[in-house]
Design a protein around this motif. Structure first.
Motif, short mmCIF file in Angstrom:
data_model
loop_
_atom_site.label_atom_id
_atom_site.label_comp_id
_atom_site.label_asym_id
_atom_site.label_seq_id
_atom_site.Cartn_x
_atom_site.Cartn_y
_atom_site.Cartn_z
N ILE A 1 0.83 -1.20 0.00
CA ILE A 1 0.00 0.00 0.00
C ILE A 1 0.87 1.25 0.00
O ILE A 1 0.63 2.20 -0.75
CB ILE A 1 -0.94 0.00 1.22
N SER A 2 1.91 1.25 0.84
CA SER A 2 2.79 2.41 0.95
C SER A 2 3.57 2.64 -0.34
O SER A 2 3.66 3.77 -0.84
CB SER A 2 3.76 2.23 2.11
N SER B 1 1.33 3.73 -3.32
CA SER B 1 0.82 5.08 -3.06
C SER B 1 1.89 6.13 -3.30
O SER B 1 1.64 7.17 -3.92
CB SER B 1 0.30 5.19 -1.62
N SER C 1 2.09 9.06 -6.02
CA SER C 1 2.28 10.42 -5.50
C SER C 1 3.43 11.13 -6.18
O SER C 1 3.36 12.33 -6.47
CB SER C 1 2.52 10.37 -3.98
N GLN D 1 -7.48 10.97 7.51
CA GLN D 1 -7.42 9.88 6.54
C GLN D 1 -8.45 8.79 6.82
O GLN D 1 -8.98 8.18 5.89
CB GLN D 1 -6.02 9.25 6.53
N SER E 1 -8.01 1.60 0.13
CA SER E 1 -6.81 2.04 0.84
C SER E 1 -5.85 2.75 -0.10
O SER E 1 -5.28 3.80 0.24
CB SER E 1 -6.11 0.85 1.51
N LEU E 2 -5.66 2.18 -1.29
CA LEU E 2 -4.77 2.80 -2.28
C LEU E 2 -5.27 4.18 -2.69
O LEU E 2 -4.49 5.13 -2.83
CB LEU E 2 -4.66 1.92 -3.52
N PHE F 1 -4.66 6.74 0.33
CA PHE F 1 -3.26 7.08 0.56
C PHE F 1 -2.62 7.74 -0.66
O PHE F 1 -1.74 8.59 -0.51
CB PHE F 1 -2.48 5.84 0.99
N SER F 2 -3.07 7.37 -1.85
CA SER F 2 -2.56 8.03 -3.05
C SER F 2 -3.06 9.47 -3.12
O SER F 2 -2.31 10.38 -3.47
CB SER F 2 -2.99 7.26 -4.31
N GLY G 1 -1.11 11.38 -0.57
CA GLY G 1 0.28 11.51 -1.00
C GLY G 1 0.45 12.45 -2.18
O GLY G 1 1.40 13.24 -2.23
N ILE H 1 3.52 7.95 5.40
CA ILE H 1 2.51 7.07 4.81
C ILE H 1 2.58 5.68 5.43
O ILE H 1 1.55 5.09 5.77
CB ILE H 1 2.68 7.01 3.28
N THR I 1 -0.49 3.70 7.62
CA THR I 1 -1.22 2.58 7.03
C THR I 1 -1.99 1.70 8.01
O THR I 1 -2.96 1.05 7.59
CB THR I 1 -0.28 1.67 6.20
#
Length: 224
Positions: free
Chosen positions: A27-28, A31, A35, A69, A94-95, A98-99, A102, A159, A163
């Motif tokens: 995920i991190s 993202s 970003s 978030q 989730s993507l 966080f995207s 970011g 990030i 998560t």
């Protein structure tokens, strides 16, 4: 069965590291990749003299920053998917969140890096008869990179550390896998299990985030 024995059970370690931690890293990483690309593009656009573009992007940035978030996460997974009939998986929700976060944070970092470049750099490049696109490609972006890399690395660390909230919608990340392990182990009625499991999760996050923080600090000092 005590907490230490449960923690060092091969199956438990495998789930925590190769399932939970790997999910958090995916995920991190995805993202931050999104970003970097979109954030750089929007940052260049925001640093332009177009007041309308600046105003629109500034509003988007403030909205993303002000809203927690976790609210965005619930909005996309529980709200948008039902309200508009969208089939958004937990991982994709989730993507998206966080995207989104970011991209706009990176946009502001890029904008700040470009604005900090001395004006004479633009004037010198223009004097060489470079087009606006060439000025950004060959002069502005290379100079801005030195300023934005430390902040960009720090954003990656932020990030990763954020998560764990995806566990609240059921994504099997590191925290969620740890919780499931504790719930299963609670049948043994051993009160030390949560301490060892959460302690190990703390250690894993530390091992991932600490080197990133050190890299950010080293780059910041080197390019100060």
């Amino acid at each position: 069965m005590d907490g230490v024995s449960i923690l060092f059970d091969p199956l438990v370690l495998k789930r925590l590291i190769f399932e939970g931690l790997w999910m958090s890293v995916q995920i991190s990483a995805i993202s931050i990749a999104i970003s970097l690309v979109l954030g750089t593009f929007l940052g260049v656009a925001m640093s332009s003299k177009n007041k309308f573009i600046f105003f629109v992007l500034k509003i988007c940035l403030e909205i993303v920053r002000i809203m927690p978030q976790i609210v965005w996460l619930f909005l996309f997974y529980y709200g948008a998917s039902k309200a508009f009939g969208l089939d958004i998986s937990k991982f994709n929700a989730s993507l998206i969140v966080f995207s989104l976060w970011g991209v706009f944070e990176m946009m502001d970092i890029v904008r700040g890096a470009i604005v900090s470049i001395p004006r004479h750099q633009f004037e010198s490049a223009a004097a060489l008869a470079l087009s606006k696109a060439q000025i950004y490609l060959y002069v502005v972006i290379p100079l801005a990179t030195r300023r934005l890399v430390p902040a960009g690395v720090n954003l990656l660390s932020r990030i990763i550390k954020t998560t764990p909230i995806v566990a609240l919608i059921g994504v099997p990340d590191l925290l969620k896998v740890g919780q499931q392990t504790i719930e299963t182990a609670s049948l043994t009625a051993n009160p030390t299990v949560p301490f060892w499991i959460y302690g190990f999760i703390f250690l894993l996050y530390f091992l991932v985030c600490y080197p990133i923080s050190k890299i950010s600090k080293i780059l910041e000092n080197r390019w100060a």
